[in-house]
Design a protein around this motif. Structure first.
Motif, PDB file in Angstrom:
ATOM      1  N   ALA A 321      -1.212  -6.012  -7.706  1.00  0.00           N
ATOM      2  CA  ALA A 321       0.208  -5.652  -7.789  1.00  0.00           C
ATOM      3  C   ALA A 321       0.550  -4.568  -6.771  1.00  0.00           C
ATOM      4  CB  ALA A 321       0.550  -5.179  -9.203  1.00  0.00           C
ATOM      5  N   ILE A 322      -0.334  -3.546  -6.661  1.00  0.00           N
ATOM      6  CA  ILE A 322      -0.095  -2.483  -5.684  1.00  0.00           C
ATOM      7  C   ILE A 322      -0.117  -3.052  -4.270  1.00  0.00           C
ATOM      8  CG2 ILE A 322      -1.062  -0.371  -4.700  1.00  0.00           C
ATOM      9  CD1 ILE A 322      -2.049   0.319  -7.538  1.00  0.00           C
ATOM     10  N   ALA A 323      -1.102  -3.939  -4.021  1.00  0.00           N
ATOM     11  CA  ALA A 323      -1.182  -4.562  -2.693  1.00  0.00           C
ATOM     12  C   ALA A 323       0.085  -5.367  -2.394  1.00  0.00           C
ATOM     13  CB  ALA A 323      -2.413  -5.450  -2.605  1.00  0.00           C
ATOM     14  N   LEU A 324       0.590  -6.084  -3.400  1.00  0.00           N
ATOM     15  CA  LEU A 324       1.810  -6.868  -3.200  1.00  0.00           C
ATOM     16  C   LEU A 324       3.015  -5.967  -2.957  1.00  0.00           C
ATOM     17  CD1 LEU A 324       1.381  -9.708  -5.843  1.00  0.00           C
ATOM     18  CD2 LEU A 324       1.358  -9.945  -3.362  1.00  0.00           C
ATOM     19  N   VAL A 325       3.064  -4.840  -3.682  1.00  0.00           N
ATOM     20  CA  VAL A 325       4.183  -3.911  -3.471  1.00  0.00           C
ATOM     21  C   VAL A 325       4.145  -3.377  -2.040  1.00  0.00           C
ATOM     22  CG1 VAL A 325       5.129  -1.668  -4.131  1.00  0.00           C
ATOM     23  CG2 VAL A 325       4.414  -3.272  -5.894  1.00  0.00           C
ATOM     24  N   LEU A 326       2.928  -2.950  -1.612  1.00  0.00           N
ATOM     25  CA  LEU A 326       2.802  -2.457  -0.242  1.00  0.00           C
ATOM     26  C   LEU A 326       3.122  -3.564   0.765  1.00  0.00           C
ATOM     27  CD1 LEU A 326      -0.446  -0.314  -0.577  1.00  0.00           C
ATOM     28  CD2 LEU A 326       1.913   0.476  -0.556  1.00  0.00           C
ATOM     29  N   ALA A 327       2.615  -4.772   0.464  1.00  0.00           N
ATOM     30  CA  ALA A 327       2.892  -5.897   1.365  1.00  0.00           C
ATOM     31  C   ALA A 327       4.389  -6.200   1.422  1.00  0.00           C
ATOM     32  CB  ALA A 327       2.113  -7.124   0.913  1.00  0.00           C
ATOM     33  N   SER A 328       5.063  -6.024   0.273  1.00  0.00           N
ATOM     34  CA  SER A 328       6.504  -6.303   0.255  1.00  0.00           C
ATOM     35  C   SER A 328       7.254  -5.371   1.194  1.00  0.00           C
ATOM     36  CB  SER A 328       7.046  -6.165  -1.179  1.00  0.00           C
ATOM     37  OG  SER A 328       6.993  -4.818  -1.615  1.00  0.00           O
ATOM     38  N   PHE A 329       6.802  -4.094   1.248  1.00  0.00           N
ATOM     39  CA  PHE A 329       7.457  -3.164   2.173  1.00  0.00           C
ATOM     40  C   PHE A 329       7.190  -3.566   3.622  1.00  0.00           C
ATOM     41  CE2 PHE A 329       7.508  -0.505  -1.610  1.00  0.00           C
ATOM     42  CZ  PHE A 329       8.765   0.086  -1.513  1.00  0.00           C
ATOM     43  N   VAL A 330       5.936  -3.992   3.882  1.00  0.00           N
ATOM     44  CA  VAL A 330       5.599  -4.423   5.240  1.00  0.00           C
ATOM     45  C   VAL A 330       6.415  -5.657   5.628  1.00  0.00           C
ATOM     46  CG1 VAL A 330       3.759  -5.293   6.719  1.00  0.00           C
ATOM     47  CG2 VAL A 330       3.281  -3.453   5.092  1.00  0.00           C
ATOM     48  N   VAL A 331       6.463  -6.630   4.706  1.00  0.00           N
ATOM     49  CA  VAL A 331       7.212  -7.855   4.990  1.00  0.00           C
ATOM     50  C   VAL A 331       8.706  -7.548   5.123  1.00  0.00           C
ATOM     51  CG1 VAL A 331       7.845 -10.124   4.090  1.00  0.00           C
ATOM     52  CG2 VAL A 331       5.505  -9.314   3.856  1.00  0.00           C
ATOM     53  N   ALA A 332       9.194  -6.686   4.214  1.00  0.00           N
ATOM     54  CA  ALA A 332      10.614  -6.322   4.278  1.00  0.00           C
ATOM     55  C   ALA A 332      10.938  -5.643   5.611  1.00  0.00           C
ATOM     56  CB  ALA A 332      10.978  -5.409   3.114  1.00  0.00           C
ATOM     57  N   ARG A 333      10.014  -4.787   6.029  1.00  0.00           N
ATOM     58  CA  ARG A 333      10.241  -4.111   7.313  1.00  0.00           C
ATOM     59  C   ARG A 333      10.237  -5.114   8.464  1.00  0.00           C
ATOM     60  NH1 ARG A 333       6.671   0.950   9.694  1.00  0.00           N
ATOM     61  NH2 ARG A 333       7.907   1.272  11.587  1.00  0.00           N
ATOM     62  N   ALA A 334       9.280  -6.083   8.370  1.00  0.00           N
ATOM     63  CA  ALA A 334       9.202  -7.083   9.435  1.00  0.00           C
ATOM     64  C   ALA A 334      10.445  -7.964   9.476  1.00  0.00           C
ATOM     65  CB  ALA A 334       7.959  -7.942   9.248  1.00  0.00           C
ATOM     66  N   VAL A 335      11.017  -8.242   8.284  1.00  0.00           N
ATOM     67  CA  VAL A 335      12.188  -9.127   8.218  1.00  0.00           C
ATOM     68  C   VAL A 335      13.486  -8.350   8.443  1.00  0.00           C
ATOM     69  CG1 VAL A 335      13.512 -10.660   6.732  1.00  0.00           C
ATOM     70  CG2 VAL A 335      11.016 -10.765   6.721  1.00  0.00           C
ATOM     71  N   ILE A 336      13.598  -7.196   7.760  1.00  0.00           N
ATOM     72  CA  ILE A 336      14.845  -6.436   7.818  1.00  0.00           C
ATOM     73  C   ILE A 336      14.936  -5.613   9.097  1.00  0.00           C
ATOM     74  CG2 ILE A 336      16.295  -4.801   6.561  1.00  0.00           C
ATOM     75  CD1 ILE A 336      15.867  -7.481   5.188  1.00  0.00           C
ATOM     76  N   GLY A 337      13.762  -5.233   9.665  1.00  0.00           N
ATOM     77  CA  GLY A 337      13.777  -4.416  10.884  1.00  0.00           C
ATOM     78  C   GLY A 337      14.618  -5.017  11.992  1.00  0.00           C
TER      79      GLY A 337
END
Length: 611
Positions: A321-337
């Motif tokens: 779950a922690i890995a997914l949360v961290l991954a979500s920020f990375v993915v969000a940054r990659a998409v929203i950036g």
């Protein structure tokens, strides 16, 4: 809610929901599988013990010892000399036998056979059920002619050709049972054998009990052997319990005692014989009187490994779950950036900055959009350059005739020529319109120079108070007809000099103070305040005029912007003054801002560095 937040929430819901469901299902399946594994282990051990108990009676007791076949064809009782070796062989083969007795199953006298041995000591006819001979382990054969067994259950069942096992009973040497079995003759071929006598024996269960109680489920799990009525035959902790009705009256116990099946039954947690919570399993042995074999495994040990497994699953789930949360920020940054880069680019274009170039390298539609955006910016930049060039050329072309008209009008006025009344009013209107045109052309030229980078300021140390006095004095003639008071707050002397271009500084003050008069109420006031703050001099122009709403304040310093307020629209203006003022102040390395409240007036302030 921002797009980034929405994306994060959607991503987390789509990823964490299956993960948490997996964790919950894993918890359930591990618990269920573990319980099934415990049950299988108990079933295997119980089946093994059941087989050993059956083997003990069916093979060791009956088949090898008590199911005797007398090697004679006659239906007659054997001689004592024929029975003596049978007794000795029985005791030698089976240590569990403690006492063996033979009971006549047919009426008659033993047949004498001189070649075999001496005649039996029994001379009279022996009735059915009379004891023929008996012996105890380590003792001699004996005959008690007074003992009859015809009415006993053991004799009836054995003489009918069936093996018999009594209910267990307690003795000082341990639990015992009484067994009985038929002994047959060996008839001629084609004839059925006849039960000549019944062999009964007292069997010590101690060897069976010791073997059972030695077995363990893990370290603390144990087995018990109960009679059909629930009396304890074998229990590992205390032999004193044997024979007593101490089996706990739990729901599981009542169910087991009420059933008569050899199927292994399992239970949930209950309080066992040792007072601990246990997982139990049990089965009946109908072949030997429905005895019951029970396995009890304390929950503490049986489930000892379960918390570790569940904790590992929980750790895995939490780590995932922690890995997914961290991954979500990375993915969000990659998409929203890239989206933010595009949004920032659009914002810069909205401010008129066409020089920027967006850099998005995602290899997808966002990169294509970024390239298209850059091409659009190039086009807008070219259009803006053409606009600036047009404004600059147009204002230059307009300035010459507008200035010439102003000169001619001034010459007519200075010549002292008295105009007819019918001409005076149009003359004044023409002069006013021309003055406005000249002012507009000057503003446009100022903006054109600023946008082209040709707006120059020549800063030097300047005395600010005299310049303020000069501007205020020149504007009193505008304020007096509307009874608006112009006030300069006293300052502490000596007042430091300011770094500024004197002409540009006058232009800034003229614009701010004239605006404060223009958008004020009749009978209002305009106050100019000077103060020092650190290494800066702050100039404030306060008025009691119309005020500006919070939303409109965001656009105060934009080109050609004017408020939609009807009271503001009554006043003439181009919407260029504050834009020019901001450009001038910033070129003199200062800042300008405004604080206002609708209906309560406005304060314009700008800062310049102390010389």
């Amino acid at each position: 809610m921002s797009l980034r937040t929405k994306f994060l929430l959607a991503f987390l819901v789509l990823t964490l929901t299956p993960l948490l469901a997996f964790g919950a299902i894993s918890f359930y399946l591990v618990n269920r599988t573990h319980h099934e594994d415990i049950t299988k282990i108990q079933q295997q051990y119980i089946d093994l013990n059941r087989s050993e108990i059956l083997r003990f009676f069916q093979e060791d007791i009956f088949a090898q010892n008590l199911n005797i076949v007398v090697p004679r064809s006659q239906v007659s009782l054997p001689l004592n000399c024929e029975l003596e070796p049978l007794f000795q062989q029985t005791f030698d083969l089976t240590p569990a036998l403690q006492e063996v007795t033979l009971i006549a199953a047919v009426e008659g006298r033993p047949i004498s056979d001189p070649e075999q041995c001496k005649e039996s000591g029994i001379s009279e006819t022996v009735p059915v059920g009379k004891e023929l001979i008996s012996s105890i382990r380590g003792g001699q054969l004996s005959v008690d002619a007074s003992r009859y067994h015809a009415d006993t259950e053991k004799f009836k069942q054995a003489s009918a050709g069936q093996n018999y096992i009594s209910a267990p009973y307690a003795t000082l040497s341990g639990p015992m049972v009484t067994v009985a079995a038929p002994a047959y003759n060996k008839p001629p071929e084609g004839e059925k054998p006849t039960v000549l006598f019944v062999t009964t024996a007292e069997v010590a269960l101690k060897p069976l009990v010791e073997d059972l109680v030695r077995q363990r489920l893990g370290e603390t799990g144990y087995f018990m052997l109960l009679s059909e009525t629930g009396n304890v035959i074998a229990f590992p902790e205390n032999s004193a319990l044997e024979g007593r009705e101490l089996f706990p009256k739990s729901a599981f116990a009542e169910r087991i005692l009420s059933e008569k099946t050899s199927l292994v039954r399992t239970s949930d947690v209950y309080r066992g014989m040792q007072g601990k919570e246990v997982l139990g399993a049990a089965t009946h042995i109908p072949e030997i009187g429905n005895w019951i074999v029970i396995a009890e495994w304390p929950v503490e040990e049986a489930n000892a490994i379960l918390p570790t497994i569940l904790w590992q699953i929980a750790l895995f789930t939490m780590a995932s779950a922690i890995a997914l949360v961290l991954a979500s920020f990375v993915v969000a940054r990659a998409v929203i950036g890239p989206v933010r880069i595009l949004a920032k680019g659009a914002e810069e274009i909205g401010r008129g900055n066409f020089e920027q170039k967006l850099s998005v390298h995602t290899g997808d539609e966002l990169e294509e959009l970024s390239d298209t955006f850059n091409e659009m910016a190039k086009g807008l930049k070219r259009l803006d350059e053409l606009r600036k060039e047009f404004v600059f050329i147009a204002t230059h072309e307009l300035r010459a005739p507008a200035t010439a008209i102003k000169g001619y009008l001034d010459l007519i006025r200075e010549a002292g020529v008295e105009l007819p009344k019918t001409v005076e009013m149009p003359f004044q209107r023409i002069k006013q319109v021309n003055d406005n045109l000249v002012h507009l052309v000057d503003d446009l030229l100022e903006i054109a120079r600023a946008e082209a980078g040709r707006l120059t300021v020549d800063v030097s140390p300047q005395e600010l108070p005299p310049i303020v006095d000069e501007i205020v004095a020149s504007l009193k003639v505008v304020a007096e007809p509307r009874k608006i008071s112009l006030v300069i707050e006293p300052i502490q002397t000596p007042f430091p000099k300011v770094t500024a271009d004197p002409d540009k500084l006058r232009e800034v003050l003229m614009n701010l103070i004239s605006n404060a008069i223009k958008y004020n109420r009749d009978g209002g006031s305009v106050t100019v305040r000077l103060e020092t703050k650190g290494q800066e001099i702050l100039t404030h122009v306060l008025d009691t005029g119309l005020g500006i709403g919070a939303e409109e304040q965001k656009h105060l310093f934009e080109k050609f912007w004017r408020s939609d307020d009807p009271d503001v629209r009554k006043q003439t203006g181009t919407g260029l003054g504050l834009f020019i003022v901001k450009e001038i102040v910033e070129r003199m390395d200062g800042k300008i801002w405004a604080v206002s409240e609708k209906g309560k007036g406005t304060t314009f302030s700008f800062s310049l560095k102390i010389a």
